[in-house]
Design a protein around this motif. Sequence first.
Motif, PDB file in Angstrom:
ATOM      1  N   TYR A   1       0.905  -1.001  -0.593  1.00 18.43           N
ATOM      2  CA  TYR A   1       0.102   0.491  -0.319  1.00 18.43           C
ATOM      3  C   TYR A   1       1.138   1.612   0.079  1.00 18.43           C
ATOM      4  O   TYR A   1       0.364   2.230  -0.419  1.00 18.43           O
ATOM      5  N   ARG A   2       2.187   0.708   0.567  1.00 17.17           N
ATOM      6  CA  ARG A   2       2.771   2.345   0.401  1.00 17.17           C
ATOM      7  C   ARG A   2       3.287   2.593  -0.018  1.00 17.17           C
ATOM      8  O   ARG A   2       3.777   3.609  -1.190  1.00 17.17           O
ATOM      9  N   ILE A   3       3.720   1.684  -1.483  1.00 18.68           N
ATOM     10  CA  ILE A   3       4.209   1.768  -2.835  1.00 18.68           C
ATOM     11  C   ILE A   3       2.979   1.899  -4.030  1.00 18.68           C
ATOM     12  O   ILE A   3       3.593   3.156  -4.508  1.00 18.68           O
ATOM     13  N   ASN A   4       1.765   1.316  -3.779  1.00 18.88           N
ATOM     14  CA  ASN A   4       1.096   2.097  -4.553  1.00 18.88           C
ATOM     15  C   ASN A   4      -0.832   2.143  -4.011  1.00 18.88           C
ATOM     16  O   ASN A   4      -0.810   0.543  -3.747  1.00 18.88           O
ATOM     17  N   ASN A   5      -0.956   2.749  -3.566  1.00 19.39           N
ATOM     18  CA  ASN A   5      -2.351   3.135  -2.960  1.00 19.39           C
ATOM     19  C   ASN A   5      -3.270   2.711  -3.342  1.00 19.39           C
ATOM     20  O   ASN A   5      -4.451   2.997  -2.732  1.00 19.39           O
ATOM     21  N   ALA A   6      -3.272   2.686  -4.798  1.00 17.87           N
ATOM     22  CA  ALA A   6      -4.727   2.550  -5.493  1.00 17.87           C
ATOM     23  C   ALA A   6      -4.671   1.575  -5.781  1.00 17.87           C
ATOM     24  O   ALA A   6      -5.622   1.443  -6.977  1.00 17.87           O
ATOM     25  N   PHE A   7      -4.011   0.564  -5.519  1.00 13.21           N
ATOM     26  CA  PHE A   7      -4.379  -1.219  -5.946  1.00 13.21           C
ATOM     27  C   PHE A   7      -3.881  -1.193  -6.982  1.00 13.21           C
ATOM     28  O   PHE A   7      -4.475  -2.549  -7.483  1.00 13.21           O
ATOM     29  N   LYS A   8      -2.971  -0.306  -7.870  1.00 11.70           N
ATOM     30  CA  LYS A   8      -3.452  -0.872  -9.508  1.00 11.70           C
ATOM     31  C   LYS A   8      -2.746  -2.276  -9.465  1.00 11.70           C
ATOM     32  O   LYS A   8      -1.191  -2.758  -8.874  1.00 11.70           O
ATOM     33  N   GLY A   9      -3.184  -3.944  -9.379  1.00 20.16           N
ATOM     34  CA  GLY A   9      -2.452  -4.598 -10.230  1.00 20.16           C
ATOM     35  C   GLY A   9      -2.482  -5.859  -9.085  1.00 20.16           C
ATOM     36  O   GLY A   9      -2.238  -6.569  -8.991  1.00 20.16           O
ATOM     37  N   TYR A  10      -3.678  -4.651  -8.252  1.00 18.23           N
ATOM     38  CA  TYR A  10      -3.817  -6.007  -7.350  1.00 18.23           C
ATOM     39  C   TYR A  10      -3.897  -7.671  -7.674  1.00 18.23           C
ATOM     40  O   TYR A  10      -3.279  -7.967  -6.125  1.00 18.23           O
ATOM     41  N   ALA A  11      -4.463  -7.847  -8.073  1.00 13.48           N
ATOM     42  CA  ALA A  11      -4.917  -8.793  -8.085  1.00 13.48           C
ATOM     43  C   ALA A  11      -3.826  -9.768  -8.290  1.00 13.48           C
ATOM     44  O   ALA A  11      -3.404 -10.634  -8.593  1.00 13.48           O
ATOM     45  N   HIS A  12      -3.051  -9.499  -9.407  1.00 14.17           N
ATOM     46  CA  HIS A  12      -2.001 -10.244 -10.244  1.00 14.17           C
ATOM     47  C   HIS A  12      -0.545 -10.522  -9.251  1.00 14.17           C
ATOM     48  O   HIS A  12       0.088 -11.497  -8.878  1.00 14.17           O
ATOM     49  N   ARG A  13      -0.684  -8.960  -8.469  1.00 16.28           N
ATOM     50  CA  ARG A  13       0.314  -8.834  -7.263  1.00 16.28           C
ATOM     51  C   ARG A  13       0.221  -9.751  -6.390  1.00 16.28           C
ATOM     52  O   ARG A  13       0.591 -10.822  -5.752  1.00 16.28           O
ATOM     53  N   GLU A  14      -1.455 -10.287  -6.134  1.00 18.24           N
ATOM     54  CA  GLU A  14      -1.284 -11.367  -4.759  1.00 18.24           C
ATOM     55  C   GLU A  14      -1.210 -12.648  -5.526  1.00 18.24           C
ATOM     56  O   GLU A  14      -0.767 -13.736  -4.833  1.00 18.24           O
ATOM     57  N   SER A  15      -1.510 -12.574  -7.058  1.00 20.17           N
ATOM     58  CA  SER A  15      -1.201 -14.376  -7.517  1.00 20.17           C
ATOM     59  C   SER A  15       0.476 -14.592  -7.377  1.00 20.17           C
ATOM     60  O   SER A  15       0.671 -15.770  -6.779  1.00 20.17           O
ATOM     61  N   TYR A  16       1.309 -13.907  -7.606  1.00 16.68           N
ATOM     62  CA  TYR A  16       2.281 -14.448  -7.397  1.00 16.68           C
ATOM     63  C   TYR A  16       2.776 -14.577  -5.750  1.00 16.68           C
ATOM     64  O   TYR A  16       3.473 -14.698  -5.678  1.00 16.68           O
ATOM     65  N   LEU A  17       2.174 -13.453  -4.949  1.00 12.27           N
ATOM     66  CA  LEU A  17       2.863 -13.970  -3.484  1.00 12.27           C
ATOM     67  C   LEU A  17       1.811 -15.373  -3.235  1.00 12.27           C
ATOM     68  O   LEU A  17       2.841 -16.020  -2.686  1.00 12.27           O
ATOM     69  N   GLU A  18       0.488 -15.374  -3.595  1.00  9.82           N
ATOM     70  CA  GLU A  18       0.648 -17.151  -3.037  1.00  9.82           C
ATOM     71  C   GLU A  18       1.591 -18.235  -3.894  1.00  9.82           C
ATOM     72  O   GLU A  18       1.686 -19.176  -3.811  1.00  9.82           O
ATOM     73  N   GLU A  19       1.841 -17.512  -4.706  1.00 12.40           N
ATOM     74  CA  GLU A  19       2.840 -19.311  -5.183  1.00 12.40           C
ATOM     75  C   GLU A  19       3.849 -18.741  -4.961  1.00 12.40           C
ATOM     76  O   GLU A  19       4.794 -19.606  -5.073  1.00 12.40           O
ATOM     77  N   ALA A  20       5.311 -17.961  -4.856  1.00 11.84           N
ATOM     78  CA  ALA A  20       5.453 -17.994  -3.617  1.00 11.84           C
ATOM     79  C   ALA A  20       5.485 -18.412  -2.407  1.00 11.84           C
ATOM     80  O   ALA A  20       6.931 -19.077  -2.099  1.00 11.84           O
ATOM     81  N   VAL A  21       5.200 -18.355  -1.712  1.00 12.11           N
ATOM     82  CA  VAL A  21       3.926 -19.462  -1.072  1.00 12.11           C
ATOM     83  C   VAL A  21       3.685 -20.679  -0.940  1.00 12.11           C
ATOM     84  O   VAL A  21       5.069 -21.174   0.189  1.00 12.11           O
ATOM     85  N   LYS A  22       3.582 -20.876  -1.725  1.00  8.06           N
ATOM     86  CA  LYS A  22       3.590 -22.766  -2.549  1.00  8.06           C
ATOM     87  C   LYS A  22       4.954 -23.054  -2.589  1.00  8.06           C
ATOM     88  O   LYS A  22       5.368 -23.754  -1.980  1.00  8.06           O
ATOM     89  N   THR A  23       5.802 -22.109  -3.453  1.00  2.54           N
ATOM     90  CA  THR A  23       7.428 -22.378  -3.924  1.00  2.54           C
ATOM     91  C   THR A  23       8.294 -22.579  -2.953  1.00  2.54           C
ATOM     92  O   THR A  23       8.813 -23.626  -2.615  1.00  2.54           O
ATOM     93  N   LEU A  24       8.175 -21.766  -1.846  1.00  4.80           N
ATOM     94  CA  LEU A  24       9.225 -21.827  -1.038  1.00  4.80           C
ATOM     95  C   LEU A  24       8.753 -22.504   0.417  1.00  4.80           C
ATOM     96  O   LEU A  24       9.000 -22.718   1.454  1.00  4.80           O
ATOM     97  N   LYS A  25       7.650 -23.068   0.682  1.00  5.68           N
ATOM     98  CA  LYS A  25       6.890 -23.895   1.414  1.00  5.68           C
ATOM     99  C   LYS A  25       7.288 -23.436   2.229  1.00  5.68           C
ATOM    100  O   LYS A  25       7.571 -24.097   3.467  1.00  5.68           O
TER     101      LYS A  25
END
Length: 265
Positions: free
Chosen positions: A1-25
């Motif tokens: 939110y500090r970087i982009n308080n307009a939440f631009k591309g939020y869903a896309h970034r969220e998908s990357y986070l979810e994938e990172a959680v899985k990949t990094l176990k």
Amino acid sequence: YRINNAFKGYAHRESYLEEAVKTLKVEDCPDYEYRKGQKGSVIVIGGKGEKIINTYGHTNNVMYRLSVFRSMTLEKYNELKKEDKLPKADYITYVTRDAHQGLSASERSEKRYGTNNECPQGNKYHLVSKKDSSIDDKGRYTMYISDNNNNRDIQGPNGFRDGIAIHEHDRKGSKGCLTLASGNGEPGTNTLGKIPVEELYNEIPDLFLHEVMKDAERTDDNGLVHDMSIDRRPVRLILEEREVIEKTNNNKPYWEGFIDEEYKV
């Protein structure tokens, strides 16, 4: 939110986070398991002196370890400590706890935790921001200790006390505050000023996250508005009993910290 308080591309970034959680176990990490579902932070200030620093002409500031445990409730901290399963602290710094060295006898109590002397030990304190502890957002310092999470008040042996803070000044005349002894930051003083205090503050997001996110929302591709605000989370503070030597100053007792050589860092 500090970087982009307009939440631009939020869903896309969220998908990357979810994938990172899985990949990094992440879910296989014991530390994650201990903190899963925990909201809040615990700050622990030890009672053993670990090092001495000298700042802007004031000597022998005995420093005590301050540990920050994020994503942890007080109840969970106590449970893990009892089981000897505490994870490593997320952040560590050092603060003074000695008080009143620069005050006259008339300004302080004869009781160890009395008026203008050190802050009483306790395991039920709250650490609150300047804004959350004041109805008008005013205050000299960034963080204060409170009994109830909504002000700057505690009860001591002499009754009501307020304004016990974590700040940058020396222990001398601190009137019970916990200090990083980093000085005024003035040219030629060889001090860091408020920088260490700001670093500590930024390492405890639960102190301010709700303020940053209070009006946060995003609009998705279908035009639906989502409330992204975050409720205030408690920051609990444990102040362990301090190891001291009783001395006398201005005809009144005071309690000075010391370094155990076997424990010294």
